[in-house]
Write a protein that holds these residues in place. Structure first.
Motif, PDB file in Angstrom:
ATOM      1  N   LEU A   1      -9.268 -39.012  28.552  1.00 20.77           N
ATOM      2  CA  LEU A   1      -8.582 -40.044  29.350  1.00 20.77           C
ATOM      3  C   LEU A   1      -9.137 -40.093  30.774  1.00 20.77           C
ATOM      4  O   LEU A   1      -9.367 -41.176  31.320  1.00 20.77           O
ATOM      5  CB  LEU A   1      -7.074 -39.782  29.373  1.00 20.77           C
ATOM      6  N   GLN A   2      -9.350 -38.925  31.363  1.00 20.83           N
ATOM      7  CA  GLN A   2      -9.922 -38.875  32.726  1.00 20.83           C
ATOM      8  C   GLN A   2     -11.276 -39.565  32.764  1.00 20.83           C
ATOM      9  O   GLN A   2     -11.543 -40.394  33.624  1.00 20.83           O
ATOM     10  CB  GLN A   2     -10.140 -37.417  33.173  1.00 20.83           C
TER      11      GLN A   2
ATOM     12  N   GLN B   1       0.405 -48.732  30.472  1.00 17.08           N
ATOM     13  CA  GLN B   1       1.802 -49.117  30.238  1.00 17.08           C
ATOM     14  C   GLN B   1       2.419 -49.836  31.444  1.00 17.08           C
ATOM     15  O   GLN B   1       3.248 -50.716  31.272  1.00 17.08           O
ATOM     16  CB  GLN B   1       2.666 -47.913  29.850  1.00 17.08           C
TER      17      GLN B   1
ATOM     18  N   GLU C   1      -1.875 -37.360  37.891  1.00 17.25           N
ATOM     19  CA  GLU C   1      -3.005 -36.912  38.730  1.00 17.25           C
ATOM     20  C   GLU C   1      -3.581 -38.091  39.520  1.00 17.25           C
ATOM     21  O   GLU C   1      -3.892 -37.974  40.701  1.00 17.25           O
ATOM     22  CB  GLU C   1      -4.097 -36.285  37.861  1.00 17.25           C
ATOM     23  N   ARG C   2      -3.709 -39.249  38.865  1.00 21.38           N
ATOM     24  CA  ARG C   2      -4.246 -40.429  39.547  1.00 21.38           C
ATOM     25  C   ARG C   2      -3.285 -40.922  40.631  1.00 21.38           C
ATOM     26  O   ARG C   2      -3.714 -41.377  41.690  1.00 21.38           O
ATOM     27  CB  ARG C   2      -4.557 -41.537  38.538  1.00 21.38           C
TER      28      ARG C   2
ATOM     29  N   VAL D   1      -2.523 -37.334  33.136  1.00 23.44           N
ATOM     30  CA  VAL D   1      -3.639 -38.005  33.820  1.00 23.44           C
ATOM     31  C   VAL D   1      -3.116 -39.063  34.800  1.00 23.44           C
ATOM     32  O   VAL D   1      -3.622 -39.183  35.923  1.00 23.44           O
ATOM     33  CB  VAL D   1      -4.596 -38.631  32.770  1.00 23.44           C
ATOM     34  N   LEU D   2      -2.091 -39.804  34.406  1.00 22.28           N
ATOM     35  CA  LEU D   2      -1.540 -40.827  35.311  1.00 22.28           C
ATOM     36  C   LEU D   2      -0.922 -40.186  36.553  1.00 22.28           C
ATOM     37  O   LEU D   2      -1.071 -40.699  37.660  1.00 22.28           O
ATOM     38  CB  LEU D   2      -0.511 -41.688  34.570  1.00 22.28           C
TER      39      LEU D   2
ATOM     40  N   ASP E   1     -12.923 -47.702  35.907  1.00 20.07           N
ATOM     41  CA  ASP E   1     -12.877 -48.072  37.332  1.00 20.07           C
ATOM     42  C   ASP E   1     -14.255 -48.526  37.804  1.00 20.07           C
ATOM     43  O   ASP E   1     -14.394 -49.551  38.463  1.00 20.07           O
ATOM     44  CB  ASP E   1     -12.450 -46.869  38.197  1.00 20.07           C
TER      45      ASP E   1
ATOM     46  N   LEU F   1     -10.989 -43.427  32.095  1.00 13.78           N
ATOM     47  CA  LEU F   1     -10.435 -44.201  33.211  1.00 13.78           C
ATOM     48  C   LEU F   1     -11.417 -44.252  34.379  1.00 13.78           C
ATOM     49  O   LEU F   1     -11.542 -45.279  35.051  1.00 13.78           O
ATOM     50  CB  LEU F   1      -9.097 -43.609  33.651  1.00 13.78           C
TER      51      LEU F   1
ATOM     52  N   ILE G   1      -4.812 -43.495  43.077  1.00 14.63           N
ATOM     53  CA  ILE G   1      -5.522 -44.462  42.222  1.00 14.63           C
ATOM     54  C   ILE G   1      -4.489 -45.111  41.317  1.00 14.63           C
ATOM     55  O   ILE G   1      -3.715 -44.424  40.670  1.00 14.63           O
ATOM     56  CB  ILE G   1      -6.583 -43.764  41.337  1.00 14.63           C
TER      57      ILE G   1
ATOM     58  N   PRO H   1      -6.696 -35.034  27.568  1.00 13.95           N
ATOM     59  CA  PRO H   1      -6.709 -35.300  29.020  1.00 13.95           C
ATOM     60  C   PRO H   1      -8.126 -35.546  29.557  1.00 13.95           C
ATOM     61  O   PRO H   1      -8.330 -36.463  30.373  1.00 13.95           O
ATOM     62  CB  PRO H   1      -6.095 -34.028  29.626  1.00 13.95           C
TER      63      PRO H   1
ATOM     64  N   VAL I   1      -2.178 -45.610  28.802  1.00 16.69           N
ATOM     65  CA  VAL I   1      -2.443 -45.492  30.246  1.00 16.69           C
ATOM     66  C   VAL I   1      -2.233 -46.802  31.014  1.00 16.69           C
ATOM     67  O   VAL I   1      -2.132 -46.782  32.229  1.00 16.69           O
ATOM     68  CB  VAL I   1      -3.861 -44.951  30.540  1.00 16.69           C
TER      69      VAL I   1
END
Lengths: 54, 289
Positions: free
Chosen positions: B271-272, B241, A47-48, A44-45, B279, B275, A53, B268, B239
């Motif tokens: 988490l998507q 970190q 992808e961001r 996910v990180l 935001d 997040l 982002i 996943p 996420v």
């Protein structure tokens, strides 16, 4: 042996993001559920990052 | 006296010491209570909002941002409440209230306030995403409980500076957080958080989850909610970190994960979603900067 190696990863193939995530979980390395969390977080990180982002 | 009772008493004394910590706005607490009732009107919510000018201004501002491009300007609180919906209003008001408490008076190190805020919002949003995944009807409550679960850390970091410095020394030496907190504070951030949430007069479930979020199996009355926040807290560490390079994630409870009944393959997506919601919440609460 570095923390990253101990976490079960191959140091050369780790992105900086994955190395950081693994560092956060260094004492729980090897736990299959923790591994699943690490993989999902890294995916996910990344992808961001691609989408710009933070 | 048992060690647990002693820890509770020390936590109570510490919260007494930090009474300078501003309370959550009274209107935010009353609004939370009002919105848990089954029959509440937009007019009642608007009337309550109007008692706190800062809160009313924020809700009007967000409602008008949501209306951008639609031509008409929203000038009344009842119209704003109808445009945003009760759950969004509650999130805006409580996150704004927590932010105000965080901003006023704490003696933080550079970057610490922002890190605490990001952890709070991300944990709340991930708890909400887990709740949605599980088909829970009270997903917004999960958001709010997750948002406040680590409020004890805010007290330690912002209001107990000397103890916080000693705590960091022990953490850098590799001591587990719970042990390090007992040595420096005589109690834990979980107990301090539970005391503060009780002092703020939030429903008991908020204090219970704050107290047991590292050991959700001990939460008798809200075990699933505590398990949700426990997992959300750990996912937030994963996420975030990049902003907390020296911080280790808490130990994951497999029992908590199993209690949630969520498949690993859904991580996943959770988490998507979490997040993305974090935001949006940060922007709504005016905390993006």
């Amino acid at each position: 042996m570095s923390d990253v190696d101990r976490a079960g990863g191959c140091r050369e193939s780790l992105s900086p993001t994955e190395a950081q995530v693994r560092k956060v979980f260094r004492r729980q390395a090897g736990d299959p559920l923790v591994e699943a969390i690490v993989r999902a977080a890294v995916q996910v990180l990344h992808e961001r990052e691609k989408q710009g982002i933070r | 006296m048992s060690s647990s009772t002693h820890s509770n008493e020390v936590a109570h004394e510490l919260v007494e010491r930090v009474k300078s910590l501003p309370p959550l706005p009274a209107a935010a607490l009353r609004l939370n209570e009002l919105l848990t009732r089954s029959r509440t009107s937009a007019r009642e919510v608007a009337s309550l909002l109007s008692s706190d000018p800062a809160m009313a201004g924020r809700v009007l501002c967000v409602a008008n941002s949501a209306q951008l491009g639609c031509g008409s300007r929203i000038s009344t609180l009842s119209h704003a409440v109808m445009v945003l919906g009760f759950n969004s209003v509650r999130s805006i008001v409580l996150t704004g209230g927590l932010l105000r408490s965080l901003e006023s008076g704490g003696d933080y190190r550079p970057g610490e306030q922002r890190r605490l805020w990001q952890h709070a919002i991300t944990s709340g949003a991930l708890a909400r995403a887990i709740a949605v995944e599980r088909g829970e009807r009270q997903a917004e409550e999960h958001m709010l409980v997750g948002l406040l679960h680590d409020v004890g850390q805010i007290v330690v970091r912002g209001w107990l500076r000397a103890e916080s410095e000693r705590l960091d020394v022990l953490l850098r030496q590799g001591l587990p957080r719970g042990e390090a907190e007992l040595l420096t504070l005589g109690t834990t951030h979980e107990e301090i958080g539970a005391e503060l949430l009780t002092y703020w007069q939030l429903p008991k479930v908020f204090a219970d989850v704050a107290r047991f979020h590292h050991e959700p199996g001990l939460a008798r009355e809200c075990r699933t909610l505590a398990a949700t926040v426990h997992v959300a807290d750990i996912l937030a560490h994963a996420v975030l970190q990049a902003t907390t390079p020296d911080e280790e994630a808490p130990l994951l409870s497999h029992e908590a994960w199993q209690l949630l009944g969520v498949g690993e393959d859904r991580l996943p997506a959770i988490l998507q979603a979490g997040l993305g919601f974090a935001d949006r919440t940060a922007v709504l609460a005016g905390a993006a900067a």
